[in-house]
Design a protein around this motif. Sequence first.
Motif, PDB file in Angstrom:
ATOM      1  N   MET A 110       0.850  -1.190   0.000  1.00 42.98           N
ATOM      2  CA  MET A 110       0.000   0.000   0.000  1.00 42.98           C
ATOM      3  C   MET A 110       0.894   1.251   0.000  1.00 42.98           C
ATOM      4  O   MET A 110       1.675   1.439   0.939  1.00 42.98           O
ATOM      5  CB  MET A 110      -0.905  -0.012   1.230  1.00 42.98           C
ATOM      6  CG  MET A 110      -1.848   1.169   1.362  1.00 42.98           C
ATOM      7  SD  MET A 110      -3.097   1.212   0.094  1.00 42.98           S
ATOM      8  CE  MET A 110      -4.254  -0.003   0.670  1.00 42.98           C
ATOM      9  N   LEU A 111       0.765   2.072  -1.042  1.00 44.87           N
ATOM     10  CA  LEU A 111       1.588   3.283  -1.130  1.00 44.87           C
ATOM     11  C   LEU A 111       1.027   4.353  -0.185  1.00 44.87           C
ATOM     12  O   LEU A 111      -0.137   4.729  -0.300  1.00 44.87           O
ATOM     13  CB  LEU A 111       1.550   3.813  -2.571  1.00 44.87           C
ATOM     14  CG  LEU A 111       2.547   4.899  -2.946  1.00 44.87           C
ATOM     15  CD1 LEU A 111       3.918   4.266  -3.256  1.00 44.87           C
ATOM     16  CD2 LEU A 111       2.055   5.722  -4.135  1.00 44.87           C
ATOM     17  N   ARG A 112       1.853   4.821   0.738  1.00 46.69           N
ATOM     18  CA  ARG A 112       1.424   5.886   1.648  1.00 46.69           C
ATOM     19  C   ARG A 112       1.774   7.234   1.027  1.00 46.69           C
ATOM     20  O   ARG A 112       2.912   7.458   0.613  1.00 46.69           O
ATOM     21  CB  ARG A 112       2.133   5.729   3.001  1.00 46.69           C
ATOM     22  CG  ARG A 112       1.658   4.506   3.799  1.00 46.69           C
ATOM     23  CD  ARG A 112       2.531   4.311   5.040  1.00 46.69           C
ATOM     24  NE  ARG A 112       2.584   5.532   5.846  1.00 46.69           N
ATOM     25  CZ  ARG A 112       1.641   5.892   6.727  1.00 46.69           C
ATOM     26  NH1 ARG A 112       0.566   5.141   6.870  1.00 46.69           N
ATOM     27  NH2 ARG A 112       1.748   6.999   7.451  1.00 46.69           N
ATOM     28  N   ALA A 116     -10.764   9.537  -6.647  1.00 50.69           N
ATOM     29  CA  ALA A 116     -10.182   8.434  -7.430  1.00 50.69           C
ATOM     30  C   ALA A 116      -9.877   7.239  -6.534  1.00 50.69           C
ATOM     31  O   ALA A 116     -10.062   6.080  -6.947  1.00 50.69           O
ATOM     32  CB  ALA A 116      -8.922   8.907  -8.152  1.00 50.69           C
ATOM     33  N   VAL A 117      -9.443   7.482  -5.317  1.00 46.35           N
ATOM     34  CA  VAL A 117      -9.204   6.364  -4.378  1.00 46.35           C
ATOM     35  C   VAL A 117     -10.537   5.679  -4.071  1.00 46.35           C
ATOM     36  O   VAL A 117     -10.667   4.464  -4.173  1.00 46.35           O
ATOM     37  CB  VAL A 117      -8.539   6.875  -3.074  1.00 46.35           C
ATOM     38  CG1 VAL A 117      -8.527   5.770  -2.008  1.00 46.35           C
ATOM     39  CG2 VAL A 117      -7.115   7.356  -3.346  1.00 46.35           C
ATOM     40  N   ASP A 118     -11.556   6.487  -3.765  1.00 46.75           N
ATOM     41  CA  ASP A 118     -12.879   5.917  -3.438  1.00 46.75           C
ATOM     42  C   ASP A 118     -13.452   5.106  -4.600  1.00 46.75           C
ATOM     43  O   ASP A 118     -14.121   4.095  -4.407  1.00 46.75           O
ATOM     44  CB  ASP A 118     -13.871   7.044  -3.090  1.00 46.75           C
ATOM     45  CG  ASP A 118     -13.597   7.632  -1.703  1.00 46.75           C
ATOM     46  OD1 ASP A 118     -12.786   7.019  -0.967  1.00 46.75           O
ATOM     47  OD2 ASP A 118     -14.144   8.691  -1.374  1.00 46.75           O
ATOM     48  N   ALA A 141      -3.109   2.445  -2.806  1.00 49.82           N
ATOM     49  CA  ALA A 141      -2.524   3.672  -2.260  1.00 49.82           C
ATOM     50  C   ALA A 141      -3.498   4.295  -1.270  1.00 49.82           C
ATOM     51  O   ALA A 141      -4.722   4.093  -1.383  1.00 49.82           O
ATOM     52  CB  ALA A 141      -2.224   4.657  -3.383  1.00 49.82           C
ATOM     53  N   GLU A 142      -2.989   5.030  -0.329  1.00 51.20           N
ATOM     54  CA  GLU A 142      -3.853   5.759   0.620  1.00 51.20           C
ATOM     55  C   GLU A 142      -3.221   7.118   0.929  1.00 51.20           C
ATOM     56  O   GLU A 142      -1.997   7.265   0.964  1.00 51.20           O
ATOM     57  CB  GLU A 142      -3.975   4.971   1.930  1.00 51.20           C
ATOM     58  CG  GLU A 142      -2.657   4.842   2.664  1.00 51.20           C
ATOM     59  CD  GLU A 142      -2.789   4.130   4.011  1.00 51.20           C
ATOM     60  OE1 GLU A 142      -3.863   3.570   4.285  1.00 51.20           O
ATOM     61  OE2 GLU A 142      -1.796   4.132   4.774  1.00 51.20           O
ATOM     62  N   GLY A 175     -11.957  12.221   6.989  1.00 50.63           N
ATOM     63  CA  GLY A 175     -11.308  11.596   8.151  1.00 50.63           C
ATOM     64  C   GLY A 175      -9.810  11.427   7.998  1.00 50.63           C
ATOM     65  O   GLY A 175      -9.188  10.590   8.646  1.00 50.63           O
ATOM     66  N   ILE A 176      -9.239  12.254   7.109  1.00 53.87           N
ATOM     67  CA  ILE A 176      -7.779  12.186   6.882  1.00 53.87           C
ATOM     68  C   ILE A 176      -7.103  13.275   7.706  1.00 53.87           C
ATOM     69  O   ILE A 176      -7.609  14.411   7.775  1.00 53.87           O
ATOM     70  CB  ILE A 176      -7.462  12.377   5.385  1.00 53.87           C
ATOM     71  CG1 ILE A 176      -8.019  11.202   4.579  1.00 53.87           C
ATOM     72  CG2 ILE A 176      -5.955  12.509   5.156  1.00 53.87           C
ATOM     73  CD1 ILE A 176      -7.984  11.428   3.076  1.00 53.87           C
ATOM     74  N   GLU A 177      -5.987  12.930   8.331  1.00 50.10           N
ATOM     75  CA  GLU A 177      -5.274  13.902   9.148  1.00 50.10           C
ATOM     76  C   GLU A 177      -4.928  15.141   8.313  1.00 50.10           C
ATOM     77  O   GLU A 177      -4.378  15.006   7.217  1.00 50.10           O
ATOM     78  CB  GLU A 177      -4.008  13.284   9.739  1.00 50.10           C
ATOM     79  CG  GLU A 177      -3.398  14.190  10.801  1.00 50.10           C
ATOM     80  CD  GLU A 177      -2.452  13.447  11.724  1.00 50.10           C
ATOM     81  OE1 GLU A 177      -2.338  12.210  11.604  1.00 50.10           O
ATOM     82  OE2 GLU A 177      -1.824  14.132  12.553  1.00 50.10           O
ATOM     83  N   ALA A 178      -5.323  16.294   8.819  1.00 46.69           N
ATOM     84  CA  ALA A 178      -5.101  17.567   8.111  1.00 46.69           C
ATOM     85  C   ALA A 178      -4.251  18.449   9.003  1.00 46.69           C
ATOM     86  O   ALA A 178      -4.656  18.790  10.108  1.00 46.69           O
ATOM     87  CB  ALA A 178      -6.433  18.238   7.807  1.00 46.69           C
TER      88      ALA A 178
END
Length: 211
Positions: free
Chosen positions: A1-3, A21-23, A30-31, A52-55
Amino acid sequence: MLRIAVLVSGGGTNLQAILDAVDEGRIRNAEVSVVISNNPGAYALKRAEKKGIEAVCISPKEYASREDFNEAFLAKLNGYAVDLVVLAGFLVVLPEKMVRQYANRIINIHPSLIPSFCGKGFYGLRVHEKALERGVRITGATVHFVDEGTDTGPILLQKAVAVAPDDTPEILQRRVMEEAEWKILPEAIDLIAAGRVRLEDGRVRIIQEER
Ligand code: GRF
């Protein structure tokens, strides 16, 4: 999984294109681990929070010197242990130490067909103003790897967009985003996450997908 870390400064429409595109499975394996901005008011940070992604906001204004900011910025980024850094409208000059440390692992989206209308001072609306001034019939967007220069790294993907006779810079910017940027940036990330991108002697080779 590409971070992935996505670095932003503004509205975040390119970030949104990545998240969508991820969804939708157009970016696989990738995430987005973190979104970092220099601008506390960047709507891109809200887009990350909604998913819900760290900002994270880290601004040069908070530091006594650019050197202090550079150190703090790089330390913050390193804390996320990402594989790829994506510049999506990030308007801060990257610390040289970061470019070296993340050699060949930083990509940028630029709103023209490099080498046209790029380099120092060519960002945002000014890129499209210059394209219209020059009277080009075709413009577009470029995803390139970031090296120590400005918009000078190896080109990964480009997509052409027609210029219409009555285009204003704003209309052209929107078309380039819709028809080019929001397509090739996710595509570039998917190619990298699939291990299909090779950098050889400063040139990019894309390996064909196995059938
Ligand atoms: C886009 O036009 C991109 O080409 C340029 O900065 C702008 C960012 O827009 N690098 P957004 O923040 O992704 O909406």
